[in-house]
Design a protein around this motif. Sequence first.
Motif, PDB file in Angstrom:
ATOM      1  N   PHE A 330       0.844  -1.201   0.000  1.00 34.81           N
ATOM      2  CA  PHE A 330       0.000   0.000   0.000  1.00 34.81           C
ATOM      3  C   PHE A 330       0.876   1.247   0.000  1.00 34.81           C
ATOM      4  N   SER A 331       0.261   2.368  -0.368  1.00 36.88           N
ATOM      5  CA  SER A 331       0.993   3.639  -0.343  1.00 36.88           C
ATOM      6  C   SER A 331       0.080   4.716   0.205  1.00 36.88           C
ATOM      7  N   LEU A 332       0.702   5.748   0.776  1.00 35.97           N
ATOM      8  CA  LEU A 332      -0.042   6.843   1.401  1.00 35.97           C
ATOM      9  C   LEU A 332       0.364   8.140   0.709  1.00 35.97           C
ATOM     10  N   TRP A 333      -0.629   8.946   0.333  1.00 37.42           N
ATOM     11  CA  TRP A 333      -0.360  10.176  -0.422  1.00 37.42           C
ATOM     12  C   TRP A 333      -1.096  11.337   0.238  1.00 37.42           C
ATOM     13  N   SER A 334      -0.512  12.533   0.118  1.00 38.97           N
ATOM     14  CA  SER A 334      -1.230  13.715   0.609  1.00 38.97           C
ATOM     15  C   SER A 334      -2.337  14.058  -0.382  1.00 38.97           C
ATOM     16  N   VAL A 335      -3.204  14.986  -0.011  1.00 36.50           N
ATOM     17  CA  VAL A 335      -4.423  15.222  -0.790  1.00 36.50           C
ATOM     18  C   VAL A 335      -4.113  15.619  -2.237  1.00 36.50           C
ATOM     19  N   PHE A 336      -3.005  16.367  -2.463  1.00 36.17           N
ATOM     20  CA  PHE A 336      -2.665  16.746  -3.841  1.00 36.17           C
ATOM     21  C   PHE A 336      -1.450  15.989  -4.376  1.00 36.17           C
TER      22      PHE A 336
END
Length: 1408
Positions: A330-336
């Motif tokens: 899995f990966s985690l990204w900021s809103v933009f």
Amino acid sequence: MYFLSGWPKRLLCAAGSPAEAPSHVQSDPQRAFFAVLAPARLSIWYSRPSVLIVTYKEPAKSSTQFGSYKQAEWRPDSTMIAVSTANGYILFFHITSSRGDRYLYEPVYPKGSPQMKGIPHFKEEHCAPALNLEMKKVLDLQAPIMSLQSVLEDLLVATSDGLLHLIHWEGMTNGRKAINLCTVPFSVDLQSSRAGSFLGFTDVHIKDMEYCATLDGFAVVFNDGKVGFITPVSSRFTAEQLHGVWPQDVVDGTCVAVNNKYRLMAFGCASGSVQVYTIDNTTGAMLLSHKLELTPKQYPDIWNKTGAVKLIRWSPDNSVVIVTWEYGGFSLWSVFGAQLICTLGGDFAYRSDGTKKDPLKINSMSWGAEGYHLWVISGFGSQNTEIEADLRSVVKQPSILLFQFIKSVLTVNPCMSNQEQVLLQGEDRLYLNCGETSQTQNPRSSAHSECTTSRETSPFADGGLESQGLSTLLGHRHWHVVQISSTYLESNWPIRFSAIDKLGQNIAVVGKFGFAHYSLLTKKWKLFGNITQEQNMIVTGGLAWWNDFMVLACYNISERQEELRVYLRTLNLDNAFAHVTKAQAETLLLSVFRDMVIVFRADCSICLYSIERKCDGSNTTADIQVLQEVSMSRYIPHPFLVVSVTLTSVSTENGITLKMPQQARDAESIMLNLAGQLIMMQRDRSGPQIREKDSNPNQRKLLPFCPPVVLAQSVENVWTTCRANKQKRHLLEALWLSCGSAGMKVWLPLFPRDHRKPHSFLSQRIMLPFHINIYPLAVLFEDALVLGAVNDTVLYDYLYPRNSAREQLEVFFPFCVVERTSQIYLHHILRQLLVRNLGEQALLLAQSCAALPYFPHVLELMLHEVLEEEATSREPIPDPLLPTVAKYITEFPLFLQTVVHCARKTEYALWNYLFAAVGNPKDLFEECLMAQDLDTAASYLIILQNMEVPAVSRQHATLLFNTALEQGKWDLCRHMIRFLKAIGSGESETPPSTPTAQEPSSSGGFEFFRNRSISLSQSAENVPPSKFSLQKTLSMPSGPSGKRWSKDSDCAENMYIDMMLWRHARRLLEDVRLKDLGCFAAQLGFELISWLCKERTRAARVDNFVIALKRLHKDFLWPLPIIPASSICSPFKNGKYRTVGNLEIEAGISNIQRSQSWLSNIGPTHHEIETVSSQGPHMQDAFLSPLSNKGDECSIGSATDLTESSSMVDGDWTVVDENFSTLSLTQSELEHISMELASKGPHKSQVQLRYLLHIFMEAGCLDWCVVIGLILRESSVINQILVIAQSSEVDGEILQNIKTGLHAVDRWASTDCPGYKPFLNIIKPQLQKLSEITQEQVQPDAFQPTAVGKAPEQSSPRPEESRGSSSHGSILLNETGGSNMVSRKDEDTTEVEEEEPLQDGAYDCSVS
């Protein structure tokens, strides 16, 4: 934003058949309960503690009818759950609390503990409630159910036959027909005619969908991979009223998730990337905002092998999104789109031995309360089928995992963006980067040390509070961790907001009810004394610090009233001490700017309040007054879309054009982040201005605001400061934005130079984008730094054997920690300004930051980045930036270092491109030599060696070598010797490493002692004069300097180097610079003895004994001898004095053996020398002050000054005591001996002089030995020289020179320095002996003293001899006349010199 913490936890599920393995998890709207589905069971779990409450098992008979459970959806009030099954049924379950007051788990406290039952809501908070599950209704939709979505009071269901069903929660359709998707028109936007194209296929159905409240519609993914957005055109939900839009280019959609706060729809694709769309406000079309995809640069082996996107989930605060793929990870990204974490690389993907792990497969996931946990149902591993059941790996069994996160406070409390601290909040603790100040200013932390230290630091404690220093905020890599009070957490979990004050010393946290605060200085929490007051308030709009006050917006439950409250930190937490202001509507956001509070309310209005401190006698409160209200309802479609609101002093006018300059620092504008669009509303200064004196100060009438303008898109965070600094206006008046994958932007003010009138056509601000490698969490404005945090991992898999059957979670997952990071951004801004031809602004900005410690690094980074980009570009660059950057860097004094450091860090292939822009390296080398910057010149030499023919680099190396010798840069000299040899022997392919500048060490450069052993081969006394021979037993130095004297010394290259060394040694000896000569020989391993033997009758002769003596006194800080005040009046040949003299002679003779043994046993260690040399009365250092008189013209320095720097061995005192106890001395004799002891120089000089004496003795330079013997005032040395002189081998000329020299010294002592007279009297008999020997050896006709021949040359000294201060030069010039007048001046200058640390070989050259 979000960071993983520690290891994931595993929840214990009842292990059973595969039919009981969990497959799906869904949290309720409040995220307190989680529904976990298995094929034939529904379980309800509680979030804190994470325990199973109730399970419903489907009977086998109905299970075959319904099929396995697939998806679950909660009713908004958490009283019902709808579950879809494989065969097209929807099962409705009611959740009821079981009998009365019973709880499943209850905390048990010891008797008399404070947590007793009198607290309202007590049980509900601490206990998992006991619940019942019962199936109320079954609905058959006769087609497999693809998606299930709760919309307000209804349930929207999409089935595989292309229908959309709208079902009431009681399980009824209320007579509403299902909508056939084929009848819904789709177009590219909503402006095109109503008759859009229909889907038109019989088998089209919705695969996944999600409702977006702020857009009022559904984001959908069809089974053929197309994606779209369906919205009701009017309020009624029927086929005729629906209209769809779709983007043309997405054909491989797999899943969708919606962000309500930013109005974004994230569509997962089969390619593994996520495309994020937004809706255009004017046309209604779908616009691509950005993509979330792995890059081949970061993940070269996996970026295109992830499989399709499986699930996307936005966090509860809508600030991050988590994405998982079909093949795991899995990966985690900021809103933009800034990537925060990815488990497909690093320690997540590889074991410590380098083998690859299977990525974790995720079947289902759901965020927990406030985003502190992620509930994950892990999937089956790929090789599960091959492994027997009992060896089945724990990790690959389906189970519930809880990943723990900590997040930045900016995600929930954006008013923290005007702080310079980084604050992260976890489930039960806070991480902050400013813990160091609290320790330095903590009155208690120093209590363990001595009292004095705390007393010293306390006056500075208040002074340091203005702003935190750079070192404090950067500090080390560790966080200051504050554990949140468990008493507060028990009844108020989870923590929703937190805030830190400007000085980083106080923190406040807000949980479910009330709030609490903590002082880093006292290390104590403050909670509400009255728990009903705490439980009666819910903080709604965040909280902020204003000086010592906490400002917060809350809802008063008992009075049903929205309020704005202010509490003082120093008082008890109680509503009695709070200042309360009632508010009309719910406050969503709150922020403080100087003495103003700005709030944003649910009715889309902004209200400004003034806040001021009020003291009524003993109690202090804050007073809040409404200043201004601004309605924003025409600009804001939904209040939930406003991410942050701040007051700033930033405006499009930068204060130059304003009529009243002080207005520039007032609250000039409101910055509003509306779903990622940054909107600015400035004060309207076009109308009539209010004059200060007309207005009543109590009723400040504020100017209205202009209509809003959009400054930037895709904005996640905004930073601005209310501080002012004239020197750094560029940085402090700028606005900093973080824009996700687009990096950062700065809205920079442009100032005309020297307050000239600005050009009307030039804009006064400019938006500059730049990329940084970290996720920004705080901006240090003056220091030009961005602070952030980054996840780091630690593997512990080596603790377990590899083939253990049960692979532990600790083996499979690395342990995650969060580390502090920081990054310089100044070079990006300078470069952007240069690109836009704003060189003057770039210069102003850089000059304001030139004092920063890393400013040289900034210039180097800028040059390096531009060089790399342009020199490696495949296409020709039409307008290259490198010449501009090179010209720009020449404006700074660090230009030469910057260029050479950049060149050394880039590959050789790019050098020609670099030097074409910055200039020829030969010219730059010469500039370095002229500027006396030898270390930089040495770096240029390495570049010349690679770019030029050997002859050129050799010529430049010789220049540098000579200069380094002259300046005593020994380290550099050693490197240059190696370099010159490398050029000569053809080793130029491997250039030597850059020489580093090192100061000569404090042992005076004679560490050479340590790796050589010197000994006189035989004792001088036992040998008859005829057999005396000089034998050199100087061992080779070990270490780097020894390599020079290798066997190939006959090669031309070594000869060339030796010539230069000999020339330098000759120059030093001619200039009587013995100390420098010693340093030179010791540091470079120069064979001094053999060279002196050769030069005995040439350079190594003493031409003028008096000048040599004076020069040695000065160089070795050795005071000229003093005569006691009592004996000045009595004649020298007085009887009393003669007895002391005889005593000296006796002592001297008795110590000849001692000094001989010292000379023959010089050991390799420095310590041995120190102890040996401090034996015998001739070498004593005594802490006695001389009874000096104004008449002692020749005394230099004071004895105490000198002895402070000498070393005193405990044993010395005993020697002195023994000698003194055997003598019965009168007062004057005692005085004389104390003078003798006080006129010794520093111990270090003594060791160095003895070393030189030994060297000259071995080389047979007897005239130098005499001079050193005179300075040390040791008759034993003179005796020894005479023993050697009787040997026939000694040159008669040398003896004649000694004789003439000693007569000259005698004459000088009589006129200028009577302190030498007693010693000269002692050695008179030896002098007479010497005269006899010279008369025997030298025939009268051959007697031509060289000293006479050289006398005219000496009378005008060379510039080298008159080094040092001009007063020393004048001593050399007038040896007889008027030197009494000079020597008083001499005394002063030398005292100054003694105080300064002696720099070996560094002298100023002044020609008198």
